[in-house]
Design a protein around this motif. Structure first.
Motif, PDB file in Angstrom:
ATOM      1  N   LEU A  26       0.703  -0.947   0.026  1.00  0.00           N
ATOM      2  CA  LEU A  26       0.402   0.447   0.011  1.00  0.00           C
ATOM      3  C   LEU A  26       1.030   1.320   0.113  1.00  0.00           C
ATOM      4  O   LEU A  26       0.648   2.430  -0.285  1.00  0.00           O
ATOM      5  CB  LEU A  26      -0.447   0.014   1.491  1.00  0.00           C
ATOM      6  CG  LEU A  26      -1.983   1.256   1.461  1.00  0.00           C
ATOM      7  CD1 LEU A  26      -3.030   1.047  -0.110  1.00  0.00           C
ATOM      8  CD2 LEU A  26      -2.882   1.281   2.521  1.00  0.00           C
ATOM      9  N   SER A  27       1.430   1.551   0.759  1.00  0.00           N
ATOM     10  CA  SER A  27       2.517   2.195   0.712  1.00  0.00           C
ATOM     11  C   SER A  27       3.108   2.905  -0.649  1.00  0.00           C
ATOM     12  O   SER A  27       3.744   3.473  -1.049  1.00  0.00           O
ATOM     13  CB  SER A  27       3.873   2.026   2.202  1.00  0.00           C
ATOM     14  OG  SER A  27       4.750   1.308   1.391  1.00  0.00           O
ATOM     15  N   THR A  29       1.996   2.017  -3.921  1.00  0.00           N
ATOM     16  CA  THR A  29       1.052   2.150  -4.113  1.00  0.00           C
ATOM     17  C   THR A  29       0.266   3.508  -4.402  1.00  0.00           C
ATOM     18  O   THR A  29       0.086   3.938  -5.020  1.00  0.00           O
ATOM     19  CB  THR A  29       0.223   0.687  -4.232  1.00  0.00           C
ATOM     20  OG1 THR A  29       0.405   0.301  -4.329  1.00  0.00           O
ATOM     21  CG2 THR A  29      -0.958   1.725  -5.559  1.00  0.00           C
ATOM     22  N   LEU A  30       0.509   4.064  -2.816  1.00  0.00           N
ATOM     23  CA  LEU A  30       0.321   4.659  -2.884  1.00  0.00           C
ATOM     24  C   LEU A  30       1.456   6.647  -3.256  1.00  0.00           C
ATOM     25  O   LEU A  30       1.290   7.493  -3.580  1.00  0.00           O
ATOM     26  CB  LEU A  30      -0.117   5.091  -0.826  1.00  0.00           C
ATOM     27  CG  LEU A  30      -1.408   5.183  -0.507  1.00  0.00           C
ATOM     28  CD1 LEU A  30      -1.037   5.718   1.237  1.00  0.00           C
ATOM     29  CD2 LEU A  30      -2.335   5.628  -1.499  1.00  0.00           C
ATOM     30  N   LEU A  31       1.837   5.787  -2.852  1.00  0.00           N
ATOM     31  CA  LEU A  31       3.874   6.619  -3.165  1.00  0.00           C
ATOM     32  C   LEU A  31       3.597   6.712  -5.514  1.00  0.00           C
ATOM     33  O   LEU A  31       3.634   7.916  -5.443  1.00  0.00           O
ATOM     34  CB  LEU A  31       4.893   6.001  -3.356  1.00  0.00           C
ATOM     35  CG  LEU A  31       6.050   6.675  -3.767  1.00  0.00           C
ATOM     36  CD1 LEU A  31       6.805   8.245  -3.201  1.00  0.00           C
ATOM     37  CD2 LEU A  31       7.915   6.011  -3.171  1.00  0.00           C
ATOM     38  N   ILE A  33       1.115   6.518  -6.568  1.00  0.00           N
ATOM     39  CA  ILE A  33      -0.835   7.884  -7.530  1.00  0.00           C
ATOM     40  C   ILE A  33       0.093   8.427  -6.605  1.00  0.00           C
ATOM     41  O   ILE A  33      -0.445   9.133  -7.729  1.00  0.00           O
ATOM     42  CB  ILE A  33      -1.404   6.497  -6.227  1.00  0.00           C
ATOM     43  CG1 ILE A  33      -1.746   5.265  -6.904  1.00  0.00           C
ATOM     44  CG2 ILE A  33      -3.117   7.011  -6.650  1.00  0.00           C
ATOM     45  CD1 ILE A  33      -3.105   5.038  -6.418  1.00  0.00           C
ATOM     46  N   PHE A  34       0.460   8.990  -5.210  1.00  0.00           N
ATOM     47  CA  PHE A  34       0.890  10.475  -4.952  1.00  0.00           C
ATOM     48  C   PHE A  34       1.813  11.486  -6.598  1.00  0.00           C
ATOM     49  O   PHE A  34       1.185  12.291  -6.926  1.00  0.00           O
ATOM     50  CB  PHE A  34       1.211  10.420  -4.571  1.00  0.00           C
ATOM     51  CG  PHE A  34       0.225  10.349  -3.602  1.00  0.00           C
ATOM     52  CD1 PHE A  34      -0.709  10.736  -3.525  1.00  0.00           C
ATOM     53  CD2 PHE A  34       1.029   9.742  -1.639  1.00  0.00           C
ATOM     54  CE1 PHE A  34      -1.773  10.604  -1.974  1.00  0.00           C
ATOM     55  CE2 PHE A  34       0.070   9.793  -0.591  1.00  0.00           C
ATOM     56  CZ  PHE A  34      -1.531  10.189  -1.528  1.00  0.00           C
ATOM     57  N   SER A  37       0.023  11.071  -9.927  1.00  0.00           N
ATOM     58  CA  SER A  37      -0.759  12.474 -10.284  1.00  0.00           C
ATOM     59  C   SER A  37      -0.126  14.102  -9.784  1.00  0.00           C
ATOM     60  O   SER A  37      -0.590  15.070 -10.472  1.00  0.00           O
ATOM     61  CB  SER A  37      -1.882  12.795  -8.401  1.00  0.00           C
ATOM     62  OG  SER A  37      -2.744  11.276  -8.825  1.00  0.00           O
ATOM     63  N   ASP A  81       3.067  11.466   0.997  1.00  0.00           N
ATOM     64  CA  ASP A  81       4.258   9.925   1.438  1.00  0.00           C
ATOM     65  C   ASP A  81       3.968   9.967   3.401  1.00  0.00           C
ATOM     66  O   ASP A  81       3.667   8.682   3.288  1.00  0.00           O
ATOM     67  CB  ASP A  81       5.100   9.521   0.581  1.00  0.00           C
ATOM     68  CG  ASP A  81       5.596   8.251   0.937  1.00  0.00           C
ATOM     69  OD1 ASP A  81       4.805   7.292   0.704  1.00  0.00           O
ATOM     70  OD2 ASP A  81       6.316   7.980   1.537  1.00  0.00           O
ATOM     71  N   GLY A  84       0.787   9.588   3.920  1.00  0.00           N
ATOM     72  CA  GLY A  84      -0.291   8.259   3.515  1.00  0.00           C
ATOM     73  C   GLY A  84       0.536   7.517   4.145  1.00  0.00           C
ATOM     74  O   GLY A  84      -0.002   6.458   4.453  1.00  0.00           O
ATOM     75  N   CYS A  85       2.322   7.454   4.806  1.00  0.00           N
ATOM     76  CA  CYS A  85       2.421   6.209   5.828  1.00  0.00           C
ATOM     77  C   CYS A  85       1.764   7.124   7.406  1.00  0.00           C
ATOM     78  O   CYS A  85       2.100   5.645   8.035  1.00  0.00           O
ATOM     79  CB  CYS A  85       4.174   6.453   5.628  1.00  0.00           C
ATOM     80  SG  CYS A  85       4.822   6.047   4.513  1.00  0.00           S
ATOM     81  N   ILE A  88      -1.236   4.513   7.228  1.00  0.00           N
ATOM     82  CA  ILE A  88      -0.840   3.361   6.766  1.00  0.00           C
ATOM     83  C   ILE A  88       0.074   2.490   8.317  1.00  0.00           C
ATOM     84  O   ILE A  88      -0.573   1.213   9.084  1.00  0.00           O
ATOM     85  CB  ILE A  88       0.465   2.981   5.468  1.00  0.00           C
ATOM     86  CG1 ILE A  88      -0.454   3.405   4.316  1.00  0.00           C
ATOM     87  CG2 ILE A  88       0.936   1.456   5.899  1.00  0.00           C
ATOM     88  CD1 ILE A  88       0.187   3.001   3.758  1.00  0.00           C
TER      89      ILE A  88
END
Length: 162
Positions: A26-27, A29-31, A33-34, A37, A81, A84-85, A88
């Motif tokens: 997930l970390s 994937t979020l990185l 996506i961010f 974007s 990030d 997001g972390c 998480i």
């Protein structure tokens, strides 16, 4: 004097493994996506270069990494990030059945090692950026875990010291 042997059931260990590995995935994937974007908004040339053939992109990254990954993209990405972390780490501590903060520590170590490997392989111009992620992301994960454990509804006698 016999000592009692303690072991966790395999199902609990599997859930623990899935929780930590899912947090890492997930970390990352979020990185991604961010980064995608933000690059779409702030640095379209990065998106264009990433769409090239992988060999061409690698060559561009070696020749002018600071142009492909500008600082105007780095600082907001680092902040997003980190947030997001934190989320998480909070989620991992919330969902872990035992040793809640230890799960966050293990996840933070895995995130640290992932960024360390990336920094070692990166061009010299952008290594400092990856070192920033290597420092911030694990700390943010631990902050999220601590925040979860600081809330009164997450503390019980089983996890009070963890």
């Amino acid at each position: 004097m016999e000592q009692e042997e303690y072991s966790l059931p395999p199902g609990t260990l599997f859930i623990s493994f899935m929780l930590v590995s899912g947090g890492y995935v997930l970390s990352v994937t979020l990185l991604f996506i961010f980064a995608f974007s933000l690059a779409t908004v702030y640095s379209p040339e990065t998106i264009e270069a990433a769409g090239n053939d992988p060999a061409i992109f690698e060559q561009q990254l070696q020749n002018n990494a600071s142009d492909l990954l500008p600082q105007k993209l780095y600082w907001p990405l680092l902040l997003l990030d980190a947030l997001g972390c934190v989320a998480i780490g909070f989620g991992v501590a919330r969902l872990a059945r035992f040793a809640k903060f230890s799960h966050c520590i293990f996840l933070a170590v895995i995130i640290f090692i992932g960024f360390l490997q990336s920094a070692m392989a990166a061009p010299a111009e952008i290594q400092w950026m990856l070192i920033g992620f290597m420092a911030i992301a694990p700390i943010a994960t631990l902050v999220g875990g601590r925040l979860c454990l600081a809330l009164p509804w997450t503390t019980n006698p089983d996890n009070a010291g963890h």
